[in-house]
Structure formats: C-alpha cells, structure tokens
Design a protein around this motif. Structure first.
Motif, PDB file in Angstrom:
ATOM      1  N   UNK A 503       0.835  -1.206   0.000  1.00  0.00           N
ATOM      2  CA  UNK A 503       0.000   0.000   0.000  1.00  0.00           C
ATOM      3  C   UNK A 503       0.867   1.251   0.000  1.00  0.00           C
ATOM      4  N   UNK A 504       1.872   1.284   0.859  1.00  0.00           N
ATOM      5  CA  UNK A 504       2.754   2.455   0.906  1.00  0.00           C
ATOM      6  C   UNK A 504       3.521   2.622  -0.400  1.00  0.00           C
ATOM      7  N   UNK A 505       4.000   1.517  -0.959  1.00  0.00           N
ATOM      8  CA  UNK A 505       4.718   1.612  -2.242  1.00  0.00           C
ATOM      9  C   UNK A 505       3.778   2.064  -3.350  1.00  0.00           C
ATOM     10  N   UNK A 506       2.549   1.543  -3.371  1.00  0.00           N
ATOM     11  CA  UNK A 506       1.585   1.943  -4.393  1.00  0.00           C
ATOM     12  C   UNK A 506       1.240   3.422  -4.324  1.00  0.00           C
ATOM     13  N   UNK A 507       1.011   3.933  -3.124  1.00  0.00           N
ATOM     14  CA  UNK A 507       0.705   5.359  -2.967  1.00  0.00           C
ATOM     15  C   UNK A 507       1.906   6.210  -3.363  1.00  0.00           C
ATOM     16  N   UNK A 508       3.116   5.750  -3.010  1.00  0.00           N
ATOM     17  CA  UNK A 508       4.328   6.478  -3.369  1.00  0.00           C
ATOM     18  C   UNK A 508       4.506   6.536  -4.886  1.00  0.00           C
ATOM     19  N   UNK A 509       4.324   5.410  -5.559  1.00  0.00           N
ATOM     20  CA  UNK A 509       4.451   5.394  -7.027  1.00  0.00           C
ATOM     21  C   UNK A 509       3.361   6.238  -7.689  1.00  0.00           C
ATOM     22  N   UNK A 510       2.164   6.231  -7.099  1.00  0.00           N
ATOM     23  CA  UNK A 510       1.083   7.065  -7.639  1.00  0.00           C
ATOM     24  C   UNK A 510       1.437   8.544  -7.537  1.00  0.00           C
ATOM     25  N   UNK A 511       2.040   8.953  -6.427  1.00  0.00           N
ATOM     26  CA  UNK A 511       2.449  10.351  -6.276  1.00  0.00           C
ATOM     27  C   UNK A 511       3.484  10.746  -7.319  1.00  0.00           C
ATOM     28  N   UNK A 512       4.427   9.826  -7.601  1.00  0.00           N
ATOM     29  CA  UNK A 512       5.428  10.127  -8.629  1.00  0.00           C
ATOM     30  C   UNK A 512       4.794  10.186 -10.011  1.00  0.00           C
ATOM     31  N   UNK A 513       3.791   9.333 -10.256  1.00  0.00           N
ATOM     32  CA  UNK A 513       3.137   9.322 -11.569  1.00  0.00           C
ATOM     33  C   UNK A 513       2.325  10.590 -11.800  1.00  0.00           C
ATOM     34  N   UNK A 514       1.851  11.241 -10.725  1.00  0.00           N
ATOM     35  CA  UNK A 514       1.110  12.490 -10.892  1.00  0.00           C
ATOM     36  C   UNK A 514       1.942  13.517 -11.651  1.00  0.00           C
ATOM     37  N   UNK A 515       3.223  13.603 -11.282  1.00  0.00           N
ATOM     38  CA  UNK A 515       4.095  14.584 -11.934  1.00  0.00           C
ATOM     39  C   UNK A 515       4.365  14.240 -13.394  1.00  0.00           C
ATOM     40  N   UNK A 516       4.239  12.963 -13.742  1.00  0.00           N
ATOM     41  CA  UNK A 516       4.486  12.549 -15.124  1.00  0.00           C
ATOM     42  C   UNK A 516       3.308  12.933 -16.020  1.00  0.00           C
ATOM     43  N   UNK A 517       2.083  12.691 -15.549  1.00  0.00           N
ATOM     44  CA  UNK A 517       0.913  12.937 -16.389  1.00  0.00           C
ATOM     45  C   UNK A 517       0.428  14.386 -16.322  1.00  0.00           C
ATOM     46  N   UNK A 518       0.773  15.100 -15.259  1.00  0.00           N
ATOM     47  CA  UNK A 518       0.295  16.476 -15.111  1.00  0.00           C
ATOM     48  C   UNK A 518       1.493  17.397 -14.897  1.00  0.00           C
ATOM     49  N   UNK A 519       1.884  18.193 -15.904  1.00  0.00           N
ATOM     50  CA  UNK A 519       3.049  19.071 -15.782  1.00  0.00           C
ATOM     51  C   UNK A 519       2.901  20.123 -14.684  1.00  0.00           C
ATOM     52  N   UNK A 520       1.687  20.370 -14.246  1.00  0.00           N
ATOM     53  CA  UNK A 520       1.485  21.381 -13.208  1.00  0.00           C
ATOM     54  C   UNK A 520       1.948  20.900 -11.841  1.00  0.00           C
ATOM     55  N   UNK A 521       2.145  19.593 -11.665  1.00  0.00           N
ATOM     56  CA  UNK A 521       2.564  19.026 -10.385  1.00  0.00           C
ATOM     57  C   UNK A 521       4.074  18.849 -10.396  1.00  0.00           C
TER      58      UNK A 521
END
Length: 524
Positions: A503-521
């Motif tokens: 769960x912690x790894x999944x949430x961490x990877x999701x946070x990193x993916x936010x910056x990939x798909x949304x340049x505003x992050x």
C-alpha cells in the motif's frame, strides 16, 4: 525531486512500525487454543498424555513465542504467593474450569523464571511447623477475596463448605503440605529443563544440534530426579536444591537484566527482530516459512489479479472516455446502464452463474483449479493455453464487477478536464475533437485512475477470497482466509505487513506518476 523521494522512503519506516504494532496487538487479542496436554475440566496436567506429547506442546509454544507476554515482560518481578495460588488452583473445587486451565498454562509459560519460587515453596512445604501458612496467609486471603468477588459478580454464591473464610485459609495441614510439595517438585521437573531449538522448514545447524543434544541430556537427568521411586520427596527436594545452588546465577537479575527482559523477551520484540531480517516467521499450520507459502501461491494471485486489472483498465478507460465525450447522449446512457447492471451482480453470484452455464452446462471452461492434470507434460505454449483456459472464468468474475467502478472515475475526471480553459483554447485553434480529447484532455484526467491503480497494488497479493473458493484455486486470498480460520497468526501478520508495504509503495508510485501525467505538479 530526490529530496522528496528520500523523505517519503524514510517516512515509511515509522509508518510500518505503527502498522505492525496495531496489527500485532489486534491479532494477539484473539484467544489462543489451550495446550493439548491440559484437562479443560481441572486445568491440571493430563496424566494420560505422554511426556513426548507434553514436551512437543512446550516446544511448539516456545518456538512460536506463545509462552511470552505480548509487549512487556515483568515476570522477573513475580511473587511467591502468585505462584502458590496458581500451583494449588486445581485443588480448589470452587474454581472455574477455565481458570484452572489458565493457571496451568500460565505456569507452563513462565518456564524457568519461576524456578526460585518453586524451590522456596517446596522448601516451606517441607519445613516443620507453620512456616508455610505464615509466609502465604495474607497473599492467599487477598486472592481468596478477589476470586469470591468474581463469583458473586457473576451471580453465583457457592456454599461455605467450599469457601472457607480467609482467616482459616489456606488449609496448610500436613496432607496439604505433602500434596503441595509433590506439585512443586512436579512443576520443577516440567519447567526446569531447557527447550531445544526447533526451526520448522529448515535443517538445524551444527551448533543447534549440539545444543539440543545437551538439552536432551540435561532434561533426562532432571526428570530422573522426579521419577525415581526410590527417593522420597524430601530427598528429591535436596537434589533440586543442589541443582539450583549450582545454577543460581541465572536468576540473579541486575537492573540491566530486568530492562532487557522487560523489552526483549516478548512476542513483539521477536516479531520485529525477525521482520528486520525480512523474516515473516513460520506458519503454525503448515510448519513452513511464511515466505515459502507466499511464493508457492504468488504466481496464481499475480495471474488472476494482474490479468483482471489489466483487462479492466483496457476496457473501462475507453468506455469512460466514450461516456465523457458523449455525455447525456443515447450511447452514454446505454454504456452506463450496461456497466451498472454488471456492477450490481455480487461476485459470488456472478461466479456461480459462470460455473453453472459456461462450465457445467456448456462445458466451455474448467470449473476448478489453476492448471490441468497434464500440465507438467505440456510444452511451453501448451502450458500457457492451459492456464488461460482455467483462469478465464475466475478472471471474468473479477473483471466484470470492476468495469463500472473504473469507467465512472475516468468519465468524471475527463468531464472536469474538458471544461478547462486550455481545452477550449485547443478547440479554438481548430484542432480536431479527437486530438483535443486524446492529446490534451485524457492525459490530465488520468490522476483519479492513477490513484486507484496505486491503491490496487495490495490486491495483487491479496487475491480474491470469494473467487478462489468458488473455483478452488490455491491463491493468496484462500491462504489468508484459512489462516484466519485456523488462527495461524504468523501467516496473518505476514500477509498484513506485506499488504501494508505494498500500500505504501503503491501510494508512493502514484504520487510520482502524478508529476508525469500532469506538468502542473512538481516535487521540487
């Protein structure tokens, strides 16, 4: 970016500790099966049970640290009166059977730490005069009143014949003292021998074998003292006293020893000591390492979970895009109704329907198992086809119910993005609707889907209990369910810890993916 990554990784350590603390506490609140060599009705040792059976029970509890307190160990501060009360509990008719069982189990769990108390009790029981009564009358009277209060609170009033008043208790007459001496010597013979080192699922090392040989030799010598019919109890006590004097240093605790015992001789300390070395422990039921059980079933759960997750995303994302682009149109209504109709079927009901109609009636797919009986004889392509043939129904059961869930998130996210100013600007530039949606809108609308994907990572390990039981598949979900039924705490804790990490790894990877798909992050 790297500062953020390091900070998040460091934060996982105390988070995992707190999660393991809560999980460990909850799991250990569950009742533990009493030792098999104890009579439930009296709480005394079962004479019909062999010494080997009793020893196996002791070894089992010691191996899995069930003989130790959960979080803190204060057994270095035990009182003689408490040991006397527990030792004589089976002799008191008015005690509840469950209390007798707990008393015998508690004396077992105290192990060698009560040796000094047993020696003193046996010595006083063998002494002339009223030394035993004077030493324990106040302690006995206090516990007498506590026990009587428990009975009265339960609405029961035992007669005075079995409830002698405190001033007359305990009945330290010669017959009682002789019986107490025998009980103390028997308990010494049970608790004094050290327990051998047993590691299930592994071959013992040379050092462990040497230690176990010395332990067996010592145990045979100590038990001979108690069993020898040629010696009286008084002579046995002398032999035990000599043995205790030779090993007295073991029970002379310094302040540092008390602190060490308080924190380290507990179940939680041993659990975290193993966890620090990436050891999830050993299963009570299977007598195998938890890691081995997980690795034996991980391929099944990965195939089902990853396959159904991939199919669900490949279908639900395009459907969500279609519903968002054609919002409130006929096609949107049809897609929505179809998806929610599929979503309304409970997993158990849907799985049974597929088994009956596609498996039993039409015989299109197997209805149980992960592979066929001839799986090992097939070539690589044949093995792949065999697995796909067997997982088709369980994978369909897992996928159909999740389509509506994922597609609704995709639709809601895309509708919000389409209303943004930069999307209207793209349309004003004359770009086609396909380019506007697929190139500019879809990318930024994936954030809810990424969030779901991050939290779905533990499902890959957890599997599906219902689906695995319907289709008789030996996966992680079925393992977890059987562990709960059998109170296999090592497996439960191991799976919970693994789920927490994922769960912690999944949430961490999701946070990193936010910056990939949304340049505003940005995490700078």
């Amino acid at each position: 970016m790297w500062t953020y990554v390091v900070r998040r990784l460091l934060l996982m350590v105390p988070t995992l500790f707190l999660i393991s603390l809560i999980n460990f506490g909850i799991v250990n609140l569950a009742p533990v099966k009493p030792p098999s060599n104890v009579r439930p009705e009296t709480g005394d040792f079962d004479a019909s049970a062999s010494m080997e059976a009793k020893e196996a029970e002791h070894i089992f509890r010691r191996t899995f640290f069930l003989d130790r307190p959960v979080f803190f160990n204060t057994r270095y501060d035990l009182e003689d009166g408490e040991i006397l009360w527990l030792l004589t509990m089976p002799q008191r008719e008015w005690e509840l059977p469950k209390d007798r069982t707990r008393a015998s189990a508690a004396l077992d769990d105290y192990g060698r730490m009560i040796i000094p108390h047993l020696i003193r009790i046996a010595t006083l029981a063998n002494a002339e005069g009223d030394a035993l009564a004077e030493g324990f009358r106040q302690e006995y009277a206090t516990r007498w009143n506590e026990a009587r209060s428990r009975w009265l609170d339960a609405g029961q009033t035992p007669g005075l014949a079995v409830w002698p008043p405190p001033e007359e208790a305990p009945p330290f007459d010669p017959a009682f003292r002789a019986r107490l001496l025998t009980l103390a010597l028997g308990r010494l013979a049970n608790n004094a021998p050290r327990r051998p080192i047993v590691v299930y699922g592994k071959e013992p090392s040379v050092e462990d074998r040497a230690f176990n040989a010395a332990v067996r030799e010592e145990a045979a010598r100590l038990r001979t003292i108690f069993r020898d019919p040629r010696t009286t109890d008084a002579e046995k006590l002398e032999l035990w006293g000599a043995w205790y004097d030779a090993n007295r240093a073991e029970w002379e605790y310094s302040t540092l020893d008390c602190v060490r015992i308080f924190f380290t001789e507990t179940r939680f300390w041993n659990f975290w000591r193993k966890l620090f070395h990436l050891d999830l422990g050993t299963s009570f039921t299977y007598r195998k390492e938890v890691w081995d059980l997980i690795l034996d079933r991980i391929d099944v759960s990965l195939t089902l979970s990853l396959g159904s997750l991939l199919i669900a995303y490949l279908i639900s994302i395009p459907l969500g895009i279609l519903s968002a682009v054609t919002h409130r149109s006929a096609s949107d209504v049809v897609v929505t109704l179809a998806l929610f109709a599929a979503y309304s079927f409970p997993t158990m009901f849907l799985g049974v329907l597929l088994v009956i109609y596609l498996g039993i009636d039409l015989k299109l797919f197997p209805v149980s198992g992960f592979t066929g009986v001839d799986y090992r004889d097939l070539a690589v392509v044949g093995k792949i086809r065999d697995v796909l043939h067997h997982v088709a129904l369980p994978m369909a059961t897992l996928t159909i119910g999740s389509l509506a869930f994922y597609s609704r998130f995709m639709k809601a996210g895309l509708i919000d993005v389409i209303r943004e100013d930069y999307v209207r600007t793209a349309r004003a530039k004359g770009l086609s609707e396909f380019v506007v949606v697929m190139k500019h809108a879809v990318r930024n609308s994936l954030i809810p889907i990424i969030t779901l994907l991050g939290t779905s990572l533990p499902v890959i390990i957890g599997g599906s209990i219902i689906v695995e039981y319907i289709f008789e598949i030996e996966g992680m979900g079925k393992l977890a369910y059987e562990a709960v039924l059998k109170k296999d705490y090592s497996v439960i804790l191991g799976l919970n810890i693994l789920t927490a990490v994922l769960t912690m790894v999944g949430v961490f990877l999701a946070d990193l993916a936010y910056a990939v798909v949304d340049p505003r992050i940005s995490y700078k």
